[in-house]
Every structure is written in structure tokens, then in C-alpha cells.
Design a protein around this motif. Sequence first.
Motif: not given
Length: 744
Positions: A40, A64, A109-112, A114, A162
Motif C-alpha cells: 500500500k 468506485a 482503487n484496488e477493488e476495481v 480485477s 494484486k
Amino acid sequence: MPLDLACSKPNPPFQQRPLLPLPSMEFHRRQGKENSIERKGQKRKLEEDLDDDREIDLPSASAAGASAAALLCEVVAQVETLNDAFSWNEADRAAAKRATHVLAELAKNEEVVSVIVEGGAVPALVKHLQAPPLSDGDRSPKPFEHEVEKGSAFALGLLAVKPEHQQLIVDNGALPHLVDLLKRHKDGSSSRAVNSVIRRAADAITNLAHENSSIKTRVRLEGGIPPLVELLEFIDPKVQRAAAGALRTLAFKNDENKHQIVECNALPTLILMLRSEDAAIHYEAVGVIGNLVHSSPNIKKEVLLAGALQPVIGLLSSCCSESQREAALLLGQFAATDSDCKVHIVQRGAVRPLIEMLQSSDVQLREMSAFALGRLAQDTHNQAGIAHNGGLVPLLKLLDSKNGSLQHNAAFALYGLADNEDNVSDFIKVGGVQKLQDGEFIVQATKDCVAKTLKRLEEKIHGRVLNHLLYMMRVAEKTIQKRVALALAHLCSPEDQRTIFIDNSGLELLLGLLGSTILKQQLDGSIALYKLFNKAMTLSPVDGAPPSPTPQVYLGEQYVNNPTLSDVTFLVEGKRFYAHRICLLASSDAFRAMFDGGYREKDARDIEIPNIRWEVFEMMMRFIYTGSVDVTLDIAQDLLRAGDQYLLEGLKRLCEYTIAQDISLENVSSMYELSEAFHAMSLRHACILFILEQFDKLSARPGYSHLIHRIIPEIRNYFVKALTKPNPHNLRLEGVSRKFLVSN
């Protein structure tokens, strides 16, 4: 997980497997626990850099907040742009630059991340790590030269956060291009754009190789290490930091990479970087060196020979806590090399800053400084120096930590300090023994370490150490006197108890604690007295029944209540009990007075026995005739009363033993009263031992304070009697010595 065997063995007397810091103290622990932080942190650094480089507006839509479908459409659109814009056409270059920046902005944004990969961004970005082909002889200025490659490297570095995407990026051919980008300055061009693309490439390699051993190896095989080492001397400090960060990751747990970094002559530059005024530079440099030396004794020697020791010590005073932490950890690794290195580290001024770090608000900083001090404390002279410079108190405070690793490293350091006789008095003076005894330790290894530390201290309580402690117990302030008395109760040899607790009034200090109005002092006093009580029992047991002044005569079981040869009859509850005077006369002073004195029973044939039940009297007589009897709890108290009345000390002891098995928190007060009523010393001592042992539970019950004050005089009497009574073992030895002298 095996312990780090690089740690030097403790000094004798312990010959078992050496106590070692927990494995978490090494770099693999840092990389394990802090990997998420490092990842991070790397991402945050890239975001901050982007703010400096941003030259175009990015989409206002928040990734997001967008739906997955809308996000995927946006990604696909940017990927199509990249696929269609691979040329030197100015419009294509502008579109490609914008597309790489849009994808990078989304990838923050690590959530997106993938979703971005699913949209096909990886091959498109890898393609743009290289410049479009040039036509022969084209020397015209190039639009956005280096900018698209920089944006692609930046976006791929974010996607590599990731772990599951690292291999995909490499499989699409990113590594050779990233290594080529590291060499962009070699064509003679130097600009902000060139510096940025090199930095982005190094950062991308860092994230790709992070915790991925196969990719670390691939970077070396692709030739990535030599240019990274060269970049350590680059004029732009941001590039230096990025190159050092990549080398730091590549060196971790990869011996081949370590050796190549050293062979490329990185050490001189890294050591110079340790002295940099730029905290970010010396932080990365000390991290590289730390990973190079970990589990590599030969490289560790090379690093020391190259002059790393003093600048690393200098980093202990850095304003950057991360550099301080890395420096402390590295010094701990250096200290495992040999005893000379331990001494040199201390001589060069490491101890004071390490002790100051023990009091930092940063948990990891405290942990690493405790680790380093633990390694340094394996040298005798260092042990005294660390204690003299004030290391004991902060290390003891760390035992209260809820962090198991921090707690263990503090305990290990204290174990080392306890090996020096000069530290024992200081240990006790600051309350260290109580701290070790009272601590709540999280892992078994720490409990074992603390137990061995106490054992180490115990073995040094003699000679000049004991004399110094006795001096302190006489002249120091009251608080210290009490601490000394408490510690000696636990640690002293039984042979020294009289000197300590009678001749030097240590007993009065312990009794003062027991009689205190402060519950913690009462508890400390009770634990110490319980320990001392048990030691005194082994040294001089005083509870045995006194021997009969006349030889015992046991007629045997067959004569119990047998009229054969009976010459006296007792009337008990209206029934006759047949007895024999000779057996009774030999049993106790009470019967001798009855039959030889001026009592009316002297010549009586039938003697009435009031106030004793038949079964109690019969069991008492059975003891007189046989010398033993099985005393059950239901009859024990009545039999104790009878034994006391007829001065049968042996029977009383049997009864006291049985009654003592039934002592509880509920009845200990009444049991103590019973012992006083019938002069039952064994029972009284059993009650005292129970009270001292169960003090923490007893103190929660009403009336306990009155009971404590009742037993204090008896405790004093017991110890005075036990500790001033000649030891039978010593008397025998003295007798043998006299006999030997006379015969010679």
C-alpha cells in the motif's frame, strides 16, 4: 517455524538449546507482516508522483461509484484506444497518453483492479512500454516522447499490487520492456520525462517481484539488476529511491539476486546512501542492505568491511522512524556475526539511541530496538553497559506489551542482561524480579525465557552480589529494601536464609508487606513468605512430634481392650475398656502423672473417662498400643482433642494431617482457631501455608484482614525457630569433622 540459529549461544551455566529471539524478528517477518503495508505504501507513493506529472485532465466519473458494467465499458474503450494508437502520430500519442493515465487513475482503487485486467488492459499496456517503430532516418522531434511508456509502466505497477495479476503481466512480456526502460538515459537524453519513465519502470518491477520468487529470478535473467545498481548513482533522488526499492525487493529471499547485486558493486553506493540527508533514500538503502545480509554471513562480512557499521548506527538518530527501525534490525543482524562486532557496535555509540527507541510510541521501533539489544546483550561487557545506560527499566516495561513478538524480544534482552553479576542488584532494585514473576506472557517461548532469566539471577545470589543486596536492604530507601527482601525470598539459597531474614531483618520487611493496607503489597508479601516457608521446611523441619522421654512400649493390636493381664479398667460411656499400665506409662506424661503422681486414679481399679466418646477413646488406645492408626475426617477433631488432653503428640500429628486435608477458604479461620485451642502446630502451619498460598482468593472474602494480623506473630515465631535452629545435616558434618581432627 525454526528459530534463527545465527544467534550466539547464551553463556553458561545453561547448556541447553540457546534462547533465541522469535523468528518474527528477522526480515522475513518484516516482509511477512509488513508486506501489505509495503504494498500500500508503494501505491501511495505512485499516486503522489502522479500529481506531479499530471498534464491532462482525468475523467470526473468516480470508479468506485460507477457500476461494474459502466466501469468495464470505460476500460474496454481505453484498451481499444491503446490498441489503435500505436504510432508516432501526434493524435495517437496524445490518445495513448490519456488512455494510460485513465487506466492508472482507475487502478488506484484496488477493488476495481480485477475489472481493469478483465477488460484486457494488460497486453495493451505492455505493448506501450516500448516506443512505436520509427521509419528509417526519422530524426524529427517525437510527440510525448517517454510519456506513454511512463503511463503504461505506472498503470502496470498499480495492477501488480494484486499478487494474482503479477504473473499475467510478466507472461505478456512486460519484463524485457521494463528493463529497457531502466536504460532510457543511456542515449544521452536527460529530462524530467526520462527520469519519470525510469522511476515508473523501477516501481513496476518492485511490485511485480513482490513476494514472487519466480519473478525475482526472471528479473535477474532479463538483466534487470545491473541497470538498477547503476541507477543508485543517478542524479535524480527519486530515481535513486526507486532503484533501491526494486533492489530491496529483488534481494529478499533470493540468494542469486543478492550475490549479483554485490558483484555489481552496489555496496559502496548503498553505504554512501546511508549518509544521505534524504530520509527516503537512506531508508531504502538500509532496507537493501538488510535484505542482502539476512541469512548471508559472507555478504554480512562484506558489508561490514565496506564500512556500513557507523552509518547504520548513525541512522538510529534519524528523524525517519522507518530508517531507525531498519537500522536497529540490521544492527541486530550484525551483532550475530561475532563477539567483536557486538563490542564494536556498543563502542560506536549504539546503546543510548537503542534504549531511547525502547520508549518510542512506534511499536515496531520498540520491537526492533529490543531485538538489537537482545543480540548485543550476549556479550558480558555489553550487558553491564546496557544496564548502566538505563536499559533495564524500559525493557521491563515492554513485558506489559500485548504484542507477543515485542514482549519476547524484551524478555530475551533481559535474559542476556541477567548473565552479568553487576546487573543483578540493579535488576532487583528496579523491581525486575517481581515484573518477571507477575508478567502475563503470550507465547510459551517467552515464558521459558523468563523462567531461565529468574534461574540465572538465582544462581548469582551469593558472594559479592549477596553482600551488596544485604547492604541495600539495610541502608536503601524503604521501597528498595522491600524489593530486595521480596526478591531474595524467591532467589536465595536456603543456607543463606538466616543471614538474610533473621540477621539482616529481611523477615520484618516481608511481614510489613503482609500487614500493609495495600492489597498488592500484601499479595507480594504472601507469595514471598509462602516461598520462604517451603524453603525453610526443607532446611529445618520443626513440626515433627517431640520424642517421648521414655522408650515406647507397644503391646500390639491383640491387647487392645483385652482383659488378659489387664491391670486397669476405664469406664467410657458406661462401658469397660481393659488396659495395661505399662503401656500407658510409656505413652505420655499425662498417664505417667495419672499413675505415678498423687492423683486418686493411681490406685483405682476402674477409672472413669468423661467427655470422650467410646469410638474416640478406643482409637486413642489403639494408637497407644500400636503406634499408628488410620484417622478419618469424621473423627479427627475429637481425636485431636483427646490427643491433646493426654499429651499424645504423635496422635495429634496424625489428626492434624487429616484435618489439614480439609482446609478451605470457608473454614481456614475456624481451622486456625482449632490449632490454637489444642496447640496443634502442624495444623497451624498448614493453615498459614494455605492462607499465604491462597491469599489472592482469600483477600476477596470478608474478615481476611483480621486473620492476616492474627497469623503474623506466628509466622515470625516459626521463622525465628526454623532459621535459628541448627541444621541437623550441618551438625552431622561438624561431628564428622571433629572426629577426623581428633583422630589425626
